[in-house]
Every structure is written in C-alpha cells, then in structure tokens.
Scaffold this active site. Structure first.
Site, PDB file in Angstrom:
ATOM      1  N   LEU A 136       0.871  -1.175   0.000  1.00 28.53           N
ATOM      2  CA  LEU A 136       0.000   0.000   0.000  1.00 28.53           C
ATOM      3  C   LEU A 136       0.908   1.225   0.000  1.00 28.53           C
ATOM      4  CD1 LEU A 136      -2.688  -0.872   2.712  1.00 28.53           C
ATOM      5  CD2 LEU A 136      -2.938  -1.052   0.239  1.00 28.53           C
ATOM      6  N   ASP A 137       0.483   2.299  -0.678  1.00 20.04           N
ATOM      7  CA  ASP A 137       1.237   3.551  -0.622  1.00 20.04           C
ATOM      8  C   ASP A 137       1.395   3.991   0.830  1.00 20.04           C
ATOM      9  OD1 ASP A 137       1.168   3.529  -3.358  1.00 20.04           O
ATOM     10  OD2 ASP A 137      -0.343   5.113  -3.543  1.00 20.04           O
ATOM     11  N   ALA A 138       2.467   4.723   1.104  1.00 20.00           N
ATOM     12  CA  ALA A 138       2.678   5.231   2.462  1.00 20.00           C
ATOM     13  C   ALA A 138       1.496   6.077   2.923  1.00 20.00           C
ATOM     14  CB  ALA A 138       3.969   6.039   2.524  1.00 20.00           C
ATOM     15  N   THR A 140      -1.631   5.695   2.078  1.00 22.89           N
ATOM     16  CA  THR A 140      -2.892   4.939   2.063  1.00 22.89           C
ATOM     17  C   THR A 140      -2.943   4.038   3.289  1.00 22.89           C
ATOM     18  OG1 THR A 140      -2.958   4.919  -0.360  1.00 22.89           O
ATOM     19  CG2 THR A 140      -4.287   3.271   0.771  1.00 22.89           C
ATOM     20  N   HIS A 233      -0.053   3.242  -7.544  1.00 23.65           N
ATOM     21  CA  HIS A 233      -0.908   4.437  -7.526  1.00 23.65           C
ATOM     22  C   HIS A 233      -2.155   4.274  -8.412  1.00 23.65           C
ATOM     23  CE1 HIS A 233       2.755   7.236  -6.438  1.00 23.65           C
ATOM     24  NE2 HIS A 233       2.591   6.231  -5.603  1.00 23.65           N
TER      25      HIS A 233
END
Length: 304
Positions: A136-138, A140, A233
């Site tokens: 997961l994105d930082a 998110t 993303h």
C-alpha cells in the site's frame, strides 16, 4: 543464508532463472548468478538456468547476506493486527507508514514495525522487504497482508500476481462522479520526466479499476473501489485521469485549500477489505479495516 521453499504451482514449468526471479523478487541477473554458482538445489540436484521448475519440489537456496545490511526495527504504536496465524499476518496499516524501505523513504515501515513487535515474517524476498507480497502507498491506510512462512510467501505472491485476491477500497473523489457505476480501463506507467509519479500512458501496463458510488457529498463523491489489477498508484491515477482526483491528493491534482479545510494531510483512500484463499488450508480469509479518524472526520465535515 539458506532458505527452503516449495515450488508454487503457478511457477511450474518455467525456466529456473525466470521462476526464481518471481519467487524471490530478484532480478533475472541476480537469480542467474545464484544458479551459475550452484547455490540452488531442487529435489537434491543442482539447478541450472535452463532447467524447469517442478510444482511441489523443494528448493534449497543459499543466498549470501548483503554486506553492511542492518535489519530495520521501527516501532509503530498504531499498527493494528486484523488477523494472524503461523503463516500470515494482516495488518491495519496507518497512513505515514511504508510497506518497506526504498529509495527516498526514511520513515517507519510495516516490516520494521513487525520486527519491533517481535512478529516473525518470511525470509523470502529481498532482505529489505522480507515477507512483503503486496504493498500500500505510504499515504494509504488499511488492510495489508504479510507472509510469515515460506509457504505463504510463495502462494500469496501468486494469488496477487494472478489477480485472485479481492481488494476493496473506500475512496473520496473530488466532484460529482458519473456514471454511478463504472470501470476505468487504462494502461499505467511512469509519468514522463517524473521518477515517483505514475500516469495513464500509451504502452503502460494494463490496469482496470471498478467503482460504485456510496454517497454523493458537497463537492465530492464517496466510492467503493475494486481493483482488478494492482499497479502503483492505480486508484489515484485512474480517478485523476477521469477528472476526479482523490480529495487530499494534491500530487495528482486535488485542491490544496479543500485538503486544508478538511484537515487532510494525505489522499483520502483506505484499503477497507481484503479477501484471499489461505495458503495452507485453502479456506477464505476475509478482513475488514475500520475507517481511520482523519478520513471519517473529513467526510463528516463535508456532510455538515
């Protein structure tokens, strides 16, 4: 460092250098070098690059420790545990925590937080992201699974690779999204001239995002989003591409004043549900991650 790994069914029949690259998360050049050095044994015999992998066979891999590497340990007090057993752990990742270390990131990570909590993870994969089967994105938050056993690592990597994991997100997009149910099918690749930004580009990797409207709010739309693929993303890029960037996602075109008014310091995006087949039992594991306070507050402010 010696590792024992079963060959997953999804890698059966592949050349050893190709299959090991996918299994270990290493480049083909590195796996080729391991094979040429005689460091990989399958079913008692030394593997060569052109040999085929066989499902169910046990691989014994001698991987040299990288010089100068010190495993990170980073305490994260608000890292929740949604599910755990001997094979895997599903965390409720807070925003501001990356999955693992990488170029340009010096903050806390899931890998480091699990080590700090004394939770053993799989030794498969590059040392800086051992046990990581997806990310997961930082910025998110939400549900993220990490492998604890070698069996789980191999099988979960394949489940994600072949899109057999149910990934449901809750997202807040700017504007009034139309139609109420839709699919965005557009290839994603690196944005020209931007190292860490993605975009819809010709020749990018296939990417498919499905969405349903949950609630229409003043100036924004709350969405249920399901990913068919898992590109970097992806939700952020796809919604920005149709003119509805995530609220708070100023990197992809969202309004900074709105983010400040709602108290958001990141994109409004949460991995709310994760469901997959357990790597050992074959039974479904389904977890729900509750909405964090910053996202819930932003929605309430819009409702008012």
């Amino acid at each position: 460092m010696s590792r024992l790994l079963p060959v997953p069914e999804g890698l059966a029949g592949l050349r050893a250098d190709v299959g090991l690259s996918r299994l270990l998360g290493l480049s083909r050049a590195k796996t080729g070098a391991l094979l040429e050095s005689g460091a990989v044994i399958q079913d008692g015999e030394t593997l060569k690059k052109s040999d085929q992998l066989a499902a169910g066979n046990l691989l014994e891999i001698d991987i040299p420790e990288p010089t100068g590497y010190v495993p990170e340990v980073t305490r994260v007090d608000n890292l929740g545990i949604l599910y755990a057993d001997d094979d895997l752990v599903v965390v409720d990742k807070p925003a501001g925590v990356a999955a693992h270390t990488g170029p340009g990131w010096e903050g806390p990570t899931v890998v480091g937080a699990l080590r700090a909590a004394g939770i053993r993870v799989s030794t498969s994969g590059p040392v800086e992201r051992e046990g990581i089967v997806h990310r997961l994105d930082a910025g998110t938050s939400g549900a993220m699974v990490v492998a604890k056993s070698e069996l789980a690592y191999g099988k979960l990597k394949n489940e994600f690779r072949y899109h057999r994991v149910e990934k449901i997100y809750t997202a807040l997009a700017t504007g009034k999204v139309k139609p109420p149910v839709g699919t965005i099918d557009a290839p994603i690749g690196r944005a020209p001239g931007r190292e860490f930004k993605m975009a819809v580009v010709s020749g990018g990797k296939p990417a498919v995002t499905h969405y349903d409207i949950i609630e229409e709010l003043p100036g924004a739309t709350l969405l249920k989003v399901q990913l068919e693929t898992g590109r970097t993303h992806q939700i952020r890029v796809h919604l920005a591409a149709i003119g509805h960037p995530l609220v708070g996602d100023t990197e992809y075109g969202a309004d900074r004043k709105t983010a400040a008014r709602l108290g958001l310091e990141r994109q409004w995006l949460h991995a709310s549900r994760l469901a997959f087949k357990h790597p050992r039992t074959g039974l479904e594991v389904a977890v729900q991650a509750p909405l964090p306070a910053d996202l819930a507050t932003a929605v309430e402010l819009l409702r008012q």
